[in-house]
Design a protein around this motif. Sequence first.
Motif, PDB file in Angstrom:
ATOM      1  N   THR A 243     -39.496  -9.924 -48.623  1.00 11.23           N
ATOM      2  CA  THR A 243     -39.209 -10.325 -47.248  1.00 11.23           C
ATOM      3  C   THR A 243     -38.240 -11.489 -47.175  1.00 11.23           C
ATOM      4  O   THR A 243     -37.895 -11.915 -46.084  1.00 11.23           O
ATOM      5  N   SER A 244     -37.804 -12.025 -48.289  1.00 10.58           N
ATOM      6  CA  SER A 244     -36.908 -13.174 -48.283  1.00 10.58           C
ATOM      7  C   SER A 244     -35.462 -12.714 -48.144  1.00 10.58           C
ATOM      8  O   SER A 244     -34.985 -11.880 -48.915  1.00 10.58           O
ATOM      9  N   THR A 245     -34.778 -13.293 -47.186  1.00 11.00           N
ATOM     10  CA  THR A 245     -33.359 -13.008 -47.021  1.00 11.00           C
ATOM     11  C   THR A 245     -32.558 -13.802 -48.056  1.00 11.00           C
ATOM     12  O   THR A 245     -33.102 -14.648 -48.775  1.00 11.00           O
ATOM     13  N   ILE A 246     -31.259 -13.513 -48.120  1.00 10.10           N
ATOM     14  CA  ILE A 246     -30.396 -14.273 -49.023  1.00 10.10           C
ATOM     15  C   ILE A 246     -30.437 -15.752 -48.665  1.00 10.10           C
ATOM     16  O   ILE A 246     -30.478 -16.624 -49.555  1.00 10.10           O
ATOM     17  N   THR A 247     -30.463 -16.048 -47.379  1.00 13.49           N
ATOM     18  CA  THR A 247     -30.493 -17.448 -46.951  1.00 13.49           C
ATOM     19  C   THR A 247     -31.808 -18.107 -47.342  1.00 13.49           C
ATOM     20  O   THR A 247     -31.828 -19.273 -47.776  1.00 13.49           O
ATOM     21  N   GLN A 248     -32.911 -17.382 -47.213  1.00 13.58           N
ATOM     22  CA  GLN A 248     -34.201 -17.931 -47.638  1.00 13.58           C
ATOM     23  C   GLN A 248     -34.226 -18.168 -49.146  1.00 13.58           C
ATOM     24  O   GLN A 248     -34.751 -19.181 -49.617  1.00 13.58           O
TER      25      GLN A 248
ATOM     26  N   VAL B  76     -25.518  -7.995 -51.120  1.00 12.27           N
ATOM     27  CA  VAL B  76     -26.047  -7.820 -49.767  1.00 12.27           C
ATOM     28  C   VAL B  76     -26.835  -6.512 -49.666  1.00 12.27           C
ATOM     29  O   VAL B  76     -27.910  -6.460 -49.058  1.00 12.27           O
ATOM     30  N   SER B  77     -26.350  -5.454 -50.295  1.00 12.75           N
ATOM     31  CA  SER B  77     -27.021  -4.150 -50.207  1.00 12.75           C
ATOM     32  C   SER B  77     -28.416  -4.181 -50.800  1.00 12.75           C
ATOM     33  O   SER B  77     -29.355  -3.601 -50.243  1.00 12.75           O
ATOM     34  N   VAL B  78     -28.583  -4.839 -51.938  1.00 15.45           N
ATOM     35  CA  VAL B  78     -29.862  -4.791 -52.630  1.00 15.45           C
ATOM     36  C   VAL B  78     -30.803  -5.916 -52.217  1.00 15.45           C
ATOM     37  O   VAL B  78     -32.026  -5.755 -52.281  1.00 15.45           O
ATOM     38  N   GLU B  79     -30.279  -7.049 -51.762  1.00 11.31           N
ATOM     39  CA  GLU B  79     -31.133  -8.190 -51.456  1.00 11.31           C
ATOM     40  C   GLU B  79     -31.339  -8.443 -49.968  1.00 11.31           C
ATOM     41  O   GLU B  79     -32.362  -8.983 -49.573  1.00 11.31           O
TER      42      GLU B  79
ATOM     43  N   GLU C 215     -39.586 -22.631 -46.096  1.00 12.33           N
ATOM     44  CA  GLU C 215     -38.435 -21.822 -46.495  1.00 12.33           C
ATOM     45  C   GLU C 215     -37.755 -21.211 -45.282  1.00 12.33           C
ATOM     46  O   GLU C 215     -36.515 -21.203 -45.177  1.00 12.33           O
ATOM     47  N   GLY C 216     -38.559 -20.708 -44.323  1.00 16.50           N
ATOM     48  CA  GLY C 216     -37.983 -20.129 -43.106  1.00 16.50           C
ATOM     49  C   GLY C 216     -37.250 -21.153 -42.268  1.00 16.50           C
ATOM     50  O   GLY C 216     -36.156 -20.891 -41.738  1.00 16.50           O
TER      51      GLY C 216
ATOM     52  N   LEU D 108     -39.359  -8.194 -41.995  1.00 16.82           N
ATOM     53  CA  LEU D 108     -40.714  -8.728 -42.098  1.00 16.82           C
ATOM     54  C   LEU D 108     -41.724  -7.769 -41.488  1.00 16.82           C
ATOM     55  O   LEU D 108     -42.781  -7.504 -42.078  1.00 16.82           O
ATOM     56  N   MET D 109     -41.395  -7.211 -40.310  1.00 19.61           N
ATOM     57  CA  MET D 109     -42.314  -6.263 -39.674  1.00 19.61           C
ATOM     58  C   MET D 109     -42.473  -5.006 -40.519  1.00 19.61           C
ATOM     59  O   MET D 109     -43.571  -4.446 -40.634  1.00 19.61           O
TER      60      MET D 109
END
Length: 721
Positions: free
Chosen positions: A145-150, A110-113, A170-171, A128-129
């Motif tokens: 800009t991709s989250t873990i869920t993305q 979680v910290s790095v991604e 993906e979003g 993203l902003m």
Amino acid sequence: MAQRGSRRKAAEQAKRANGPSGPPSRAKLWFKRIAIGGAVVGLLGALFLGLAVLFAARSLPSYAQLKATQNAQTIVVRARDGTEILELGPSFGKWIPHQQIPQVMKDAMVSVEDRRFYSHFGIDPLGLMRAVYEAVTGDKRISATSTITQQLARNVFLNSNRSLDRKLREGVLAMALESKFSKEQILELYLNKVYFGGGAYGIDSASRKFFSHPGTELSTAEAAIIAGLVKAPSRYSPTADVNAAVGRAKVVLRLMREQGRISESEAQVDVDAVKLKVDANQNSVRYFTDWALPQLDILLPETFEPIEVWTTIDVGMQRAAQAAIEANSPAGAQGALVSMDRDGAVLALIGGKDYVETSFNRATTALRQPGSSWKLFVYLAALEAGYTPEDTVKDVPVTIQGWSPRNSGGGYSGEMSLRSAFAFSKNTVAAQLGNEVGFGTVSSMAKRFGITTEISTVPSMVLGSNEVRLLDMTRAFAAISAYGNSVEPYGIVKVTTADGEVIYQHQKARTVKLVPDYVAAGMVDLLQAAVQTGTGRAAQIGRPVAGKTGTTSSNKDGYFVGFSSGITTGVWMGRDDSKAVGGLQGGRAPAQAFAAFMRYAVKGRPVENFKVETNLPEWQTEPDDEFYFGDPDEYYYIDEQGNLIEPGRVEGPRGEGLPPESELGPGEANRQRRPPPEPATDGAPQAASDDFLNRATGGNEPQRQPPPQPRPSPPPPRQPQ
């Protein structure tokens, strides 16, 4: 008047108090319209997005189905004897439930991604902003800009291209996952499915691959190493670059400390002390699989089921090839080797001295100059034009189009046989032959024998100034070993499913006759002489060997390609930066590596003597030229230039307009050339039949001037190439 003045003053005061009256300005009207339009579009967009997320959420598989999904293919690679040499593709290890995943592993990821993983709804607007702001204000592009869920949505449902359409889908899928599953479930899916490099999917597989223990036993330092791999699995893999992996892990630990997920003392863990598992699969055979396995995309229909690939590689020969390259390559130089059987089966392939250090394949990808080994094509063209190994040539200074080649030793040997000129790699002779047959003809010959790179036809091309691939050069020599028959290299014998069903079987390629038998036999004669008495003597192995050395200017490249007992092997040595290598010559280190490998490669094969008898066709062996040129005393005939010659017309001792005898080509001095007759009138009978004209002008036969009578040549001095 006073009353009217007071009313006017009151109106002006009211106007100043209430602002200007009248219709609104045009700018304000357009601004109002844009605001309303934007609100409507935003509302419709939000409605559309909501419907898309709702539809995607309803279409998502269940959690149990997602756990069982494998989105990559397992490939077991076997040698020609069935031995398993490599397993590629995914290794998913054991599924670890969320409760059993070490907390430090969750925190590290979680910290790095995705530092706001627990607060966003699938996409991270703040992240993203920030990324857009950095791209606009600096020189960075939008990234990270991709989250873990993305990432989970992309890994499970999409591909990895960077199109806008894929990003939008993906979003949507990320928000659908967030609406259907809990954060704990999403993180569990991600940590058990994300790719960590080396074929490892999921933290359990990565932990076993890199640290030799289950993922439930990960320490803080090990978790930091694994979390750091997601950004670039190949770059930060501890089996490929330990320093890069450790450096990336320290970044992960710093982020964990800054975000309050670990203490200051925990962040000081010694990552360098982590014990890594030795990966036995990262060896020279990967050069071969990197070349062979991409061919599956063409050979097989699209499939994700586990498969077994049976290859042509010989395990013993591969080890011998690796040892030969390591033992003989000069310090600071790389080496490459390709060896193939008479049918094109690749038996060994070395693309460099160390695959872990660099996976660049110098055997199949690198473009380097072959030096004098390129003379194979020059002499093939000369033999096809009618030369024989015994013909006499002159090793003398020569200038062609302003280019004056020099021999390696700087001296000249005068008259010598074609065989000796090839054996001692005389550059001046190769230049004269190339000029005589035509540099375009030499280029065509090289392409005929499988050279796929661009070929320049400047005069220096006869000495190997064009860049080629070692695989292509080895293929060309293999065709000579097959006495002029084409050879198609291949590395995959068959492909089966895990149940043993054959889904691909190699079929022998159609054989094409590249040159006549007598040309191939003559070339084998020359190549054998180069090893017996010429520049390739270091390649001798106690049985018949034929081959050719090659050395480029300033010793930047060393080449040796040759064959024996049906096995053809090519060796290249040099530096990747093309700098000179002291003492590197084709007749030394490459020839020595060839011999070291070939002694092992042919030990179980019978000794084969070469066929070097040049059974020339009738058009070359006719003693009085009548078969080819006709009898000038009886009828019209065709001379070497294609001119129609009238019988009996001779003007002067040699005929009017003929060049001096000293300027005639080989064989012309004994013939009288006559000027052509006056043009025939329309309807005049043809002087000779079409069949005769076809034979006289060569037809399908190679055209050349008859060679000179061989003259005894003094034994040439032995010189280095």
